[in-house]
Design an enzyme around this catalytic site. Structure first.
Site, mmCIF file in Angstrom:
data_model
loop_
_atom_site.group_PDB
_atom_site.id
_atom_site.type_symbol
_atom_site.label_atom_id
_atom_site.label_comp_id
_atom_site.label_asym_id
_atom_site.label_seq_id
_atom_site.Cartn_x
_atom_site.Cartn_y
_atom_site.Cartn_z
ATOM 1 N N ARG A 106 9.917 27.016 26.162
ATOM 2 C CA ARG A 106 10.170 25.964 27.158
ATOM 3 C C ARG A 106 9.057 25.929 28.178
ATOM 4 O O ARG A 106 8.327 26.920 28.389
ATOM 5 C CB ARG A 106 11.509 26.176 27.847
ATOM 6 C CG ARG A 106 11.566 27.422 28.722
ATOM 7 C CD ARG A 106 11.389 27.096 30.188
ATOM 8 N NE ARG A 106 11.317 28.301 31.003
ATOM 9 C CZ ARG A 106 10.206 28.884 31.360
ATOM 10 N NH1 ARG A 106 9.036 28.398 30.965
ATOM 11 N NH2 ARG A 106 10.199 29.960 32.132
ATOM 12 N N ASP A 139 43.515 42.393 29.028
ATOM 13 C CA ASP A 139 43.888 42.418 27.614
ATOM 14 C C ASP A 139 42.744 41.908 26.742
ATOM 15 O O ASP A 139 42.357 42.522 25.744
ATOM 16 C CB ASP A 139 45.137 41.553 27.368
ATOM 17 C CG ASP A 139 46.236 41.835 28.367
ATOM 18 O OD1 ASP A 139 46.081 42.779 29.160
ATOM 19 O OD2 ASP A 139 47.235 41.107 28.375
HETATM 20 C C1 GLA Z 1 49.315 41.501 31.708
HETATM 21 C C2 GLA Z 1 48.101 40.636 31.968
HETATM 22 C C3 GLA Z 1 46.920 41.488 32.373
HETATM 23 C C4 GLA Z 1 47.281 42.454 33.492
HETATM 24 C C5 GLA Z 1 48.569 43.179 33.161
HETATM 25 C C6 GLA Z 1 49.056 44.028 34.303
HETATM 26 O O1 GLA Z 1 49.096 42.302 30.591
HETATM 27 O O2 GLA Z 1 47.784 39.878 30.824
HETATM 28 O O3 GLA Z 1 45.846 40.657 32.743
HETATM 29 O O4 GLA Z 1 47.390 41.773 34.701
HETATM 30 O O5 GLA Z 1 49.581 42.296 32.838
HETATM 31 O O6 GLA Z 1 48.215 45.090 34.550
#
Ligand code: GLA
Length: 409
Positions: A43, A141
């Site tokens: 670029r 998660d």
């Molecule tokens: C759920 C949510 C997470 C986190 C947990 C509590 O699993 O998806 O992001 O906040 O609760 O620790």
């Protein structure tokens, strides 16, 4: 915003001498032909230098000159890199253990950065995606799902998302036990009420300390705004907030905004009608729990002889704080935690959002068999509904690897 994936082009290699040459070098290096090729253009910036990272618009264009990469996906976890310029040495690494040595700027680091970037970005996209269901999740998660590696837990830090290995002590197993109570996070407002309580506590704390409270929504923002320790934050909470629940009227008065503004700016759709919020208790839980996480990691790193006891104690304190201050436990979870402690766990706590779901217990390996038997008897075999669920509800587990794609061989 252009979010299109790179387009695909079908080409005759005989008409593309650079690609043809690349194919031949790939063949002689790896003994197999590439499956596809990738082009990334260079670029030139026409105007606007050193202002993009300050947030200002710039005016570049891509050029015809480019970098070409030949690729062959393989089934193993090993990525092998080679450069057509022999002064850049071959490199290979396991995809689950990408280490970027910043002190030595080697050519293959750019490839590894891409690999890491994609892993992190996918985690962040999935975190945002979950919010469309209505819950204001924090991203734990999704992050661990993408960043996990076999044999190690991870400290996950946010903004920017980072994962650091936390080696768990040998000599202990982690046992998951389902309470057989289910709580649908998206269909109820329990979870979001807590998120809103933390958000409102953030704003009240920030305002009382003269910080820019309108831009702050996470309790961590207040700590970094003040530049103090987690222990100091507990003192701040005690000095600024009161244990009695706050009415929406009181909160809007403290912030100097109308009730309507509070609802539209501070509250999610499913918490609009909530009339009182516990700010003191929630903030106390968050800051003390954050300190426990760091202490847990420290003990894992230092691995003292009584690590299993010390870590267990932190897990127990965590459960008490979840139950008393965050009020996200339920009688069944509390009963299950008591049973687990009674039968040999050094620590036991609710895990995840709470109000149902599972406990996680730390159990010395030499006690594992009797622990499983006794918990089975005391919690599952005393109740017909639980008995039917026992097999899938009580199990020991180890840190596993992250999300991946399977293709049929
Ligand atoms: C759920 C949510 C997470 C986190 C947990 C509590 O699993 O998806 O992001 O906040 O609760 O620790």
């Amino acid at each position: 915003m252009a979010t299109d994936a790179p387009s695909t082009l079908r080409v005759q290699l005989v008409e593309q001498p650079r690609l043809q040459k690349l194919k031949e070098m790939f063949l002689s290096k790896f003994g197999t032909a590439p499956e596809f090729y990738v082009r990334a253009p260079g670029r030139v910036n026409l105007i606007g230098e050193h202002i993009d990272y300050c947030g200002y618009a710039v005016l570049p264009m891509a050029i015809e000159q480019d970098i070409l990469i030949a690729v062959k996906p393989v089934k193993s976890q090993v990525v092998q890199l080679a450069n057509t310029d022999s002064s850049y040495l071959d490199f290979s690494t396991n995809v689950n253990n990408v280490q970027i040595n910043k002190t030595k700027p080697q050519w293959h680091n750019y490839f590894l950065c891409g690999l890491k970037g994609i892993q992190v970005e996918l985690a962040e996209i999935c975190t945002k995606s979950e919010r469309y269901i209505g819950t204001e999740g924090g991203g734990m998660d999704q992050s661990i799902s993408f960043l996990a590696e076999e044999g190690t837990a991870k400290l996950i830090e946010f903004s920017p998302l980072r994962a650091t290995d936390v080696k768990l002590p040998s000599g202990a197993a982690f046992v998951i036990a389902h309470s057989c109570v289910e709580m649908n996070k998206a269909a109820t407002s329990h979870y979001n009420i807590r998120v809103m309580e933390c958000r409102l506590a953030t704003k009240l704390l920030a305002k009382s300390k003269g910080l820019d409270w309108k831009d702050m929504s996470r309790l961590h923002d207040v700590q970094s705004g003040l530049g103090v320790s987690l222990a100091d934050m507990l003192t701040v909470v005690e000095a600024v907030l009161h244990p009695e629940p706050y009415s929406t009227e009181e909160i809007s008065k403290c912030l100097g905004i109308s009730l309507e503004e509070l609802r539209s700016q501070g509250l999610s759709q499913n918490t609009q009608d909530v009339s009182t919020f516990k700010l003191y208790q929630r903030a106390k839980h968050v800051y003390s729990e954050a300190a426990r996480v760091l202490e847990f990691k420290k003990i894992c790193n230092e691995a003292p002889a009584d690590a299993i006891q010390l870590l267990g104690e932190l897990m127990n304190q965590s459960h008490i704080s979840c139950r008393e201050m965050y009020e996200c436990s339920c009688p069944e979870l509390d009963r299950l935690v008591d049973i687990c402690l009674q039968f040999g766990a050094t620590g036991s706590r609710l895990t995840g959002a709470g109000w149902g779901g599972c406990t996680v217990s730390m159990v010395p390996t030499d006690k594992l068999n009797t622990f499983m038997k006794n918990v089975g008897k005391a919690y599952y075999q005393t109740n017909v509904q639980r008995l039917a669920l026992e097999n899938n509800s009580l199990f020991a587990t180890k840190p596993g690897s992250g999300a991946l794609v399977f293709v049929e061989a």
